[in-house]
Design an enzyme around this catalytic site. Structure first.
Site, PDB file in Angstrom:
ATOM      1  N   ARG A  15     -16.354   9.148 -15.672  1.00  0.00           N
ATOM      2  CA  ARG A  15     -15.179   9.145 -16.539  1.00  0.00           C
ATOM      3  C   ARG A  15     -15.552   8.670 -17.947  1.00  0.00           C
ATOM      4  NH1 ARG A  15     -11.283   5.542 -12.807  1.00  0.00           N
ATOM      5  NH2 ARG A  15     -13.327   4.659 -12.278  1.00  0.00           N
ATOM      6  N   LYS A  73     -14.520   1.310 -16.834  1.00  0.00           N
ATOM      7  CA  LYS A  73     -14.864   0.256 -15.874  1.00  0.00           C
ATOM      8  C   LYS A  73     -15.358  -0.996 -16.588  1.00  0.00           C
ATOM      9  CE  LYS A  73     -14.635   0.298 -12.093  1.00  0.00           C
ATOM     10  NZ  LYS A  73     -13.461  -0.168 -11.298  1.00  0.00           N
ATOM     11  N   TYR A  92     -10.545  -1.625 -17.526  1.00  0.00           N
ATOM     12  CA  TYR A  92     -10.331  -2.252 -16.225  1.00  0.00           C
ATOM     13  C   TYR A  92     -11.309  -3.408 -16.087  1.00  0.00           C
ATOM     14  CZ  TYR A  92      -7.479   1.661 -14.492  1.00  0.00           C
ATOM     15  OH  TYR A  92      -6.497   2.598 -14.305  1.00  0.00           O
ATOM     16  N   HIS A  94     -10.635  -6.359 -13.282  1.00  0.00           N
ATOM     17  CA  HIS A  94     -10.588  -6.844 -11.899  1.00  0.00           C
ATOM     18  C   HIS A  94     -11.386  -8.147 -11.754  1.00  0.00           C
ATOM     19  CE1 HIS A  94      -8.594  -3.183 -10.604  1.00  0.00           C
ATOM     20  NE2 HIS A  94      -9.529  -2.466 -11.188  1.00  0.00           N
ATOM     21  N   SER A 132      -4.496   4.670  -9.305  1.00  0.00           N
ATOM     22  CA  SER A 132      -4.026   4.382  -7.948  1.00  0.00           C
ATOM     23  C   SER A 132      -3.572   5.660  -7.261  1.00  0.00           C
ATOM     24  CB  SER A 132      -2.875   3.364  -7.991  1.00  0.00           C
ATOM     25  OG  SER A 132      -3.323   2.117  -8.476  1.00  0.00           O
ATOM     26  N   VAL A 176       1.773   2.323  -4.720  1.00  0.00           N
ATOM     27  CA  VAL A 176       1.337   3.600  -5.291  1.00  0.00           C
ATOM     28  C   VAL A 176       0.172   4.178  -4.500  1.00  0.00           C
ATOM     29  CG1 VAL A 176       0.423   4.760  -7.328  1.00  0.00           C
ATOM     30  CG2 VAL A 176       2.163   2.977  -7.588  1.00  0.00           C
ATOM     31  N   VAL A 177      -0.852   3.364  -4.228  1.00  0.00           N
ATOM     32  CA  VAL A 177      -2.004   3.847  -3.460  1.00  0.00           C
ATOM     33  C   VAL A 177      -1.560   4.282  -2.073  1.00  0.00           C
ATOM     34  CG1 VAL A 177      -4.193   3.201  -2.377  1.00  0.00           C
ATOM     35  CG2 VAL A 177      -3.710   2.492  -4.719  1.00  0.00           C
ATOM     36  N   SER A 218       4.553  -5.545   7.781  1.00  0.00           N
ATOM     37  CA  SER A 218       3.153  -5.949   7.776  1.00  0.00           C
ATOM     38  C   SER A 218       3.025  -7.417   8.166  1.00  0.00           C
ATOM     39  CB  SER A 218       2.550  -5.730   6.382  1.00  0.00           C
ATOM     40  OG  SER A 218       1.193  -6.100   6.355  1.00  0.00           O
ATOM     41  N   ALA A 266      -8.650  -1.507  -1.977  1.00  0.00           N
ATOM     42  CA  ALA A 266      -8.500  -2.812  -2.617  1.00  0.00           C
ATOM     43  C   ALA A 266      -9.834  -3.516  -2.840  1.00  0.00           C
ATOM     44  CB  ALA A 266      -7.587  -3.708  -1.765  1.00  0.00           C
ATOM     45  N   ASN A 298     -15.085   2.511  -7.404  1.00  0.00           N
ATOM     46  CA  ASN A 298     -14.603   3.391  -8.477  1.00  0.00           C
ATOM     47  C   ASN A 298     -14.381   4.795  -7.920  1.00  0.00           C
ATOM     48  OD1 ASN A 298     -17.446   3.693  -8.203  1.00  0.00           O
ATOM     49  ND2 ASN A 298     -17.620   4.568 -10.245  1.00  0.00           N
TER      50      ASN A 298
END
Length: 368
Positions: A15, A73, A92, A94, A132, A176-177, A218, A266, A298
């Site tokens: 990307r 990334k 991103y 994380h 996502s 969303v995922v 859950s 995740a 990724n």
């Protein structure tokens, strides 16, 4: 503002942070854009297209010398030397699963704005959503592939055939995922169960699929029972900015079918499966207790043409505001300010501070 677009160096990450069209928009608004030569080739964007859009083709060091660097990334160790105090980094990050990077950003004094913690006025995560969506749809597709015997799986066709039951898919998390993973799994003809702690989300999924998807709360007993039956488990749990909780434990693996597959989307936040660790596109899986684990951090990088354009559709308006106003753009928009993760050698994302036991400020406190 001078804006740098370096080439992504993560393994098989194709990307790029800005398309030629986005670069043209930035240039028309008076900004100077430095694009590393060859950075867009993996997404089908040529150097010629970038020069026609008004960009300057440069090497990596020059791209990183810009006032604002826009990436896809997080910086890798080889790029830490480019981090500096007068740099605004928009990408991103994380950080809750990346202590080394957190320390590097803090030591350098870099101002970093993370896509994944920016919030919209409706509480959504607009810069995380497009990837996502891609990752969720890919999760089922990838899981179906690795269920093939030649890939180490148990040899199950998710959709089954007349006279033979379809495969069973368990999706942990209905955001969303998860919703996108469910969509593809249902389309393939699998038997699908989705679990979430949000009852309203389960109601929504139940309404959409008219009973074709089993919805469950859950919790540990439900997860423990469901993983025993699943051929494919998709982990899609998200706590914005924070480390994901372990919902599937090592103990549960021993009860799962041999050759079943786990795809933990995740993983870039630490993963919701205790035994998951990050993998790469060139070595995507490994086995624990006979269960195939897919932990590519990724995933959307495997479909870079789709992913790049989907991402830039969402990031460009924010990049334009940051380029025009700098930190004032954060002060004017509380949702964008939530993207601030590090500033003036201070951690400004409390969820990351909680993950590592570090002191932190809120973005509002830091910018004040």
């Amino acid at each position: 503002m001078v804006i740098g677009i370096p080439k992504e160096i993560k393994t098989m990450e194709n990307r790029i942070a800005m398309t030629p069209g986005a670069v043209e928009t930035l240039v028309r608004q008076g900004h100077r854009v430095l694009v590393e030569s060859g950075a867009g080739l993996g997404s089908g964007c040529t150097d010629e297209q970038y020069t026609q859009a008004g960009a300057e083709l440069v090497d990596a060091q020059k791209a990183w010398s810009a006032e604002m660097v826009v990436k896809v990334k997080e910086p890798l160790a080889a790029e830490y030397g480019y981090l500096r105090e007068d740099l605004l980094l928009f990408t991103y990050l994380h950080l809750a699963a990346a202590r080394e990077l957190t320390d590097a950003l803090l030591a350098a004094g870099t101002t970093s704005v993370a896509y994944e913690t920016v919030k919209g006025r409706d509480g959504s995560l607009p810069l995380l959503t497009p990837m996502s969506e891609v990752a969720g749809r890919m999760a089922t597709q990838v899981g179906a592939h690795f269920l093939e015997k030649a890939q180490g799986g148990r040899g199950v066709l998710l959709g089954g055939v007349p006279g033979v039951n379809p495969g069973m898919v368990l999706v942990l998390g209905g955001g969303v995922v998860g919703a996108n993973a469910v969509r593809i799994a249902v389309g393939m003809g699998a038997r699908v169960t989705v679990m979430d702690v949000n009852h309203a989300r389960l109601q929504y999924i139940d309404d959409i699929y008219k009973g074709r998807v089993i919805t469950m709360s859950s919790n540990e007993p439900n997860i423990r029972a469901a993983v025993q039956q699943a051929d494919l488990v998709v982990g899609s749990v998200l706590i914005p900015g924070a480390k994901a909780p372990h919902l599937v434990t090592r103990e549960m693996l021993s009860t799962m079918k041999e050759g079943s597959v786990i795809v933990d989307v995740a993983v870039d936040q630490g993963g919701c499966v205790e035994t998951i660790h990050a993998t790469t596109h060139d070595a995507p899986t490994y086995e624990v207790d006979g269960v195939v684990h897919y932990g590519v951090a990724n995933m959307p990088g495997a479909v870079p043409r789709t992913s790049t354009f989907a991402l830039v559709n969402q990031t460009l308006p924010y990049a334009l505001r940051l380029a025009a106003k700098g930190l004032d753009a954060l002060r004017e928009d509380p949702g964008l300010a939530l993207g601030l993760n590090t500033y003036q050698k201070q951690l400004t994302c409390p969820a990351v501070g909680d993950a590592f036991g570090l002191d932190s400020l809120t973005p509002e406190q830091a910018l004040a």
